[in-house]
Design a protein around this motif. Structure first.
Motif, short mmCIF file in Angstrom:
data_model
loop_
_atom_site.label_atom_id
_atom_site.label_comp_id
_atom_site.label_asym_id
_atom_site.label_seq_id
_atom_site.Cartn_x
_atom_site.Cartn_y
_atom_site.Cartn_z
N THR A 60 0.85 -1.19 0.00
CA THR A 60 0.00 0.00 0.00
C THR A 60 0.89 1.23 0.00
O THR A 60 2.09 1.16 0.29
N ALA A 61 0.31 2.37 -0.35
CA ALA A 61 1.10 3.58 -0.57
C ALA A 61 1.92 3.98 0.66
O ALA A 61 3.04 4.45 0.53
N ASP A 62 1.39 3.75 1.83
CA ASP A 62 2.10 4.17 3.04
C ASP A 62 3.33 3.31 3.33
O ASP A 62 4.17 3.68 4.15
N ARG A 63 3.47 2.19 2.62
CA ARG A 63 4.60 1.29 2.84
C ARG A 63 5.52 1.19 1.62
O ARG A 63 6.41 0.34 1.58
N LEU A 64 5.30 2.06 0.64
CA LEU A 64 6.12 2.05 -0.56
C LEU A 64 7.34 2.94 -0.32
O LEU A 64 7.21 4.15 -0.18
N THR A 65 8.53 2.34 -0.29
CA THR A 65 9.72 3.10 0.11
C THR A 65 10.90 2.98 -0.84
O THR A 65 11.90 3.67 -0.66
N GLN A 66 10.81 2.12 -1.86
CA GLN A 66 11.97 1.88 -2.70
C GLN A 66 11.63 2.03 -4.18
O GLN A 66 10.49 1.83 -4.58
N PRO A 67 12.63 2.39 -5.01
CA PRO A 67 12.37 2.53 -6.44
C PRO A 67 12.29 1.16 -7.13
O PRO A 67 12.86 0.17 -6.66
N TYR A 68 11.58 1.14 -8.24
CA TYR A 68 11.43 -0.06 -9.06
C TYR A 68 12.01 0.23 -10.45
O TYR A 68 12.15 1.38 -10.86
N ASP A 69 12.32 -0.83 -11.16
CA ASP A 69 12.85 -0.67 -12.52
C ASP A 69 11.73 -0.34 -13.51
O ASP A 69 11.92 0.46 -14.42
N PRO A 89 7.26 7.39 -4.65
CA PRO A 89 8.46 6.82 -4.03
C PRO A 89 9.06 5.67 -4.83
O PRO A 89 10.22 5.28 -4.59
N ALA A 90 8.31 5.11 -5.77
CA ALA A 90 8.80 3.98 -6.57
C ALA A 90 9.60 4.42 -7.78
O ALA A 90 10.16 3.58 -8.48
N VAL A 91 9.63 5.72 -8.04
CA VAL A 91 10.28 6.24 -9.24
C VAL A 91 11.67 6.77 -8.89
O VAL A 91 11.81 7.76 -8.18
#
Length: 308
Positions: A60-69, A89-91
């Motif tokens: 969920t958005a409150d736990r998204l902390t790292q970038p993705y490819d 936060p994923a970008v």
């Protein structure tokens, strides 16, 4: 490749499920309510010979902390603004975002937030829906995904993404002109949605009445004229295919927007219809049937909003 699928609905959920089934490193960014359903029932695929339950990785958005490819963005346009904030936060510096929304307005939003270099164009053609339990129902075999650089041409990253998608069993391709592909799908979607939403019936219902078989081709001519004026003429082969689909006797084919209307749900009228008719005005292209469908859907939207 670390993949984030934003939204686990009929489109994103389907392509994300194929990636998960193939063992790809895929996570679904979902709202808490959808997360609860998926944790209870799993990500279920049914229809067209498929009957499978997957246990997806969720965040969920409150736990998204790292970038993705790679970010596959598949949400309703009405949820776009919130989704952009949620996925930020994923970008990271090397993230590629592939949006799978209809129309073109979302590119302006994403380019403005993340920079054009991070955003690819994308087109998904898949006939799926969510049932009352939140399962993904595949209604027909069609399921393809195209992507490409906004400025056209292929690149190392688009080919890498295509390879990852294809390796998961997705019919994926790199379009040499993704904006043209997006325009052409836009014309198709507005044609089918006008026929079914304005007439309040499936294609076969419309074709069955006197004069009904002429509505689809007339709407298609309007949409194709807008695309041509914008510099993206619809190829004759695609026009012929769309004409055949919207004039087929006995067809149960209908747009997802039609299903939203008959179910009393909000629609993507402004993103899909409002933007197209505004561009038509700017290009001095008359679109009386598309204008009528836009007004009709706006009335529906007003009534839905008044009930909420």
């Amino acid at each position: 490749m670390k993949i984030l699928v934003v939204g686990a609905g009929a489109t994103g959920g389907y392509f994300g499920a194929l990636l998960a089934r193939a063992g790809r490193d895929v996570t679904f960014l979902v709202r808490p309510r959808r997360a609860a359903v998926l944790r209870e029932r799993g990500l279920r695929l049914t229809g067209s010979g498929e009957d499978e339950v997957l246990t997806p990785r969720l965040v969920t958005a409150d736990r998204l902390t790292q970038p993705y490819d790679l970010v596959l963005l598949s949400v309703k346009s009405t949820a776009l603004e919130q989704a952009v904030e949620d996925l930020a936060p994923a970008v990271g510096p090397g993230t590629a975002i592939v949006p799978l929304l209809n129309g073109l307005r979302h590119l302006d939003v994403l380019n403005g937030r993340f920079g054009k270099e991070a955003v690819l164009g994308g087109v998904a053609k898949v006939i799926t829906t969510l049932n009352d339990e939140g399962d993904i129902v595949r209604l027909a075999p069609l399921a393809v995904l195209a992507l490409g650089e906004q400025d056209g041409g292929a690149s190392a990253r688009t080919e890498e993404i295509r390879t990852v998608l294809a390796g998961a069993g997705i019919d994926a391709s790199v379009s040499p002109d993704i904006l043209a592909s997006m325009w052409h799908k836009w014309v198709f979607i507005t044609t089918l949605s006008t026929v079914t939403c304005l007439m309040r019936g499936e294609v076969g219902d419309v074709v069955a009445v006197p004069g009904g078989s002429g509505i689809g081709p007339a709407v298609l001519a309007e949409g194709a004229a807008v695309a041509a004026a914008a510099g993206y003429p619809v190829p004759e082969s695609e026009r012929d295919l769309t004409t055949a689909l919207v004039t087929r006797a006995g067809s149960t084919f209908a747009s997802s927007m039609y299903r939203d209307v008959v179910s009393g749900f909000p629609t993507e009228v402004e993103h899909v219809f409002g933007d197209l008719t505004a561009r038509a005005r700017a290009l001095a292209v008359p679109t009386p049937l598309l204008d009528l469908a836009t007004a009709h859907l706006r009335v529906h939207q007003h009534r839905v909003g008044a009930r909420r």
